[in-house]
Structures are given as C-alpha cells and as structure tokens.
Scaffold this motif. Structure first.
Motif, short mmCIF file in Angstrom:
data_model
loop_
_atom_site.label_atom_id
_atom_site.label_comp_id
_atom_site.label_asym_id
_atom_site.label_seq_id
_atom_site.Cartn_x
_atom_site.Cartn_y
_atom_site.Cartn_z
N ASP A 114 0.80 -1.23 0.00
CA ASP A 114 0.00 0.00 0.00
C ASP A 114 0.83 1.27 0.00
N GLY A 115 2.14 1.16 0.23
CA GLY A 115 2.95 2.36 0.26
C GLY A 115 4.24 2.19 1.04
N ILE A 116 4.83 3.32 1.39
CA ILE A 116 6.11 3.37 2.09
C ILE A 116 5.94 4.15 3.38
N VAL A 117 6.54 3.63 4.47
CA VAL A 117 6.51 4.32 5.76
C VAL A 117 7.94 4.46 6.24
N CYS A 118 8.35 5.68 6.61
CA CYS A 118 9.72 5.94 7.05
C CYS A 118 9.72 6.73 8.35
N LEU A 119 10.69 6.44 9.21
CA LEU A 119 10.83 7.13 10.49
C LEU A 119 12.30 7.32 10.81
N SER A 120 12.66 8.51 11.30
CA SER A 120 14.04 8.77 11.71
C SER A 120 14.05 9.57 13.00
N ASP A 121 15.13 9.41 13.77
CA ASP A 121 15.32 10.27 14.93
C ASP A 121 16.12 11.49 14.46
N THR A 122 16.54 12.34 15.40
CA THR A 122 17.28 13.55 15.01
C THR A 122 18.54 13.77 15.84
N ARG A 123 18.96 12.80 16.65
CA ARG A 123 20.12 12.99 17.51
C ARG A 123 21.40 12.60 16.79
N THR A 124 22.41 13.43 16.92
CA THR A 124 23.70 13.13 16.30
C THR A 124 24.81 12.92 17.31
N ASN A 125 24.74 13.57 18.46
CA ASN A 125 25.74 13.38 19.50
C ASN A 125 25.03 13.26 20.84
N ALA A 126 25.55 12.43 21.70
CA ALA A 126 24.94 12.27 23.02
C ALA A 126 26.01 12.29 24.09
N GLY A 127 25.75 12.96 25.18
CA GLY A 127 26.66 13.04 26.30
C GLY A 127 26.02 13.86 27.39
N LEU A 128 26.69 14.00 28.50
CA LEU A 128 26.11 14.75 29.61
C LEU A 128 25.86 16.21 29.24
N ASP A 129 26.72 16.77 28.39
CA ASP A 129 26.56 18.18 28.05
C ASP A 129 26.71 18.44 26.56
N ASN A 130 26.51 17.41 25.74
CA ASN A 130 26.70 17.58 24.30
C ASN A 130 25.66 16.77 23.54
N ILE A 131 24.52 17.36 23.30
CA ILE A 131 23.46 16.72 22.53
C ILE A 131 23.08 17.64 21.38
N SER A 132 23.20 17.14 20.15
CA SER A 132 22.90 17.93 18.97
C SER A 132 21.75 17.31 18.20
#
Length: 241
Positions: A11-29
């Motif tokens: 019936d079609g295409i379904v796509c999902l993505s997150d948006t996080r590139t870096n993770a840390g205590l004080d570094n999340i982009s």
C-alpha cells in the motif's frame, strides 16, 4: 548515532528517523535526517541518513545542487533520472565520492568519515522501491522477503519488525510498527533521541502523503509507549515456563 527505518509495503512506504547526532552529559545535537525531493504527479524521493554529519550534509547539498543545475542531465540529477534504480546509482556515487574526499582530509581519523542512507520513492508509471546505500556507494534493495531496511542503531528495534511486518501490513499498522521499533531503541540507547520525523508515501500518490514531527512530549507517542510496555509486561507474566 541515529536510527532510521523504512518499510516497503503493497500500500505504500513508511519511514521514520530520529534527530540525535551526538549524546553526552553536556553535548546533545539535533539535526534532521529525513529529506524529501518531490515533483507532485511525477516523482517522490525520500532519503534518510546515518553516520558522519559532514559526509551526509555535503552529499545532500550536492544532490540538491545537481537537481537545480540548469545543465542537469538524467545521469546527474535525481529529479531527472528515469527510474528510482538510477536515482539510487546517483546517490550512491555522490555518497562514495563525498566519503572519499572527507576521509582524505581527516588523516588518521578517516575511519569516521562514513555514512549510509536509505532511499525510497516512486516515479510515474514505475514501482515503489527502497534501497540501503552503503558508504562505498553500493546498495541493496528491500524485497517481499525483507520489506524493511534500517540504518544506524538498528538492533534494538529489529525484533518487532521481524515479527509483525509483511508486505501486506496496512499503512496504519506500519506506522505503529516503526514507532514501537523506535520506542524500543530510545529506551535502550541514549545515542538515539527525540524529536522524530515520520513520513508516509501512499502507492501511486507521487507525493508525500503524510509527514509529521513528533516532539519529546508528544502525548500520543507517550501513550503508545506506555501501552506497549504494559502489554509486554502482561504477556510476560502469562507465559509459563
């Protein structure tokens, strides 16, 4: 890190993505990892990215520039290529060239200049197709036997897809499947994070049929997550050893 998933269904295409590139205590982009190129009624193309941000952003910029070039040809522009297969070849070639250029500048850190992509779409009078494109530019295609593709931190979200997704899965159930696949990944890996981007392409629509940004406090996603956790705990207690 990241997690992106695409389902290719009848019936079609379904796509999902997150948006996080870096993770840390004080570094999340946070950066968008889902990109669309459309000419309504003629073609729809969706690309999701994982890996080196420098490589993916440069690759997408080059694809966009080539598509808007007044001297573009079917061999250089994803908006002129006659088939989605040839779109995949253009994307793969551009990704490989960009990866090599970035790696050559990074010296001993060249191994980090790596990225992969999921390409999905349909052209007028053509079939819906979906490809996983590797850093070297080669690719594999989703099939009826394996109707989904993943990139990034995929292992936590794979089991539910293996159990419930078939080509006959409805678009409504497919959205539920990718969201629960993402929910499992979010719970198990801090390098994947909100917000999320969800897109649906209905068969022969030749346009993005649905597109939604899901923020961290989205009530419907939170309710789905709680219901899934409750259902798993309930099923666990009922199983006899």
């Amino acid at each position: 890190m990241t997690y992106c998933v695409g389902l290719l269904l009848k019936d079609g295409i379904v796509c999902l993505s997150d948006t996080r590139t870096n993770a840390g205590l004080d570094n999340i982009s946070t950066y968008r990892k889902m990109f669309t190129f459309t000419e309504p009624g003629e073609r729809v193309i969706l690309i999701m990215t994982a890996g080196s941000l420098s490589v993916t952003q440069t690759t997408l910029a080059r694809l966009d520039e080539a598509a808007s070039d007044i001297e573009a040809t079917p061999n250089t522009s994803i908006m002129l290529a006659p088939t989605i297969l040839q779109v995949a070849e253009i994307v793969g070639r551009t990704l490989a060239e960009t990866s090599q250029e970035v790696a050559s500048r990074m010296g001993s850190n060249a191994s980090s200049a790596s990225a992969s992509m999921i390409l999905a779409g349909q052209r007028k009078d053509g079939d819906m197709r979906m490809f996983l494109i590797y850093p070297e530019g080669n690719f594999i295609e989703a099939t009826a036997d394996t109707p989904y593709l993943q990139i990034g931190e995929h292992k936590y979200g794979k089991p539910i897809l293996d159990r419930v997704v078939t080509p006959e899965t409805s678009l409504t159930d497919a959205k539920k499947a990718v969201l629960l696949s993402m929910d499992s990944t979010l719970r198990s890996n801090l390098s994947v994070g909100m917000p999320l981007d969800l897109a649906v392409i209905e068969r022969d629509a030749l346009a993005i049929s649905q597109q939604r940004r899901i923020e961290a406090q989205d009530p419907s996603f939170a309710a789905m997550s709680r219901s899934w956790s409750d259902a798993l705990r309930d099923a666990f207690t009922k199983i006899e050893v």
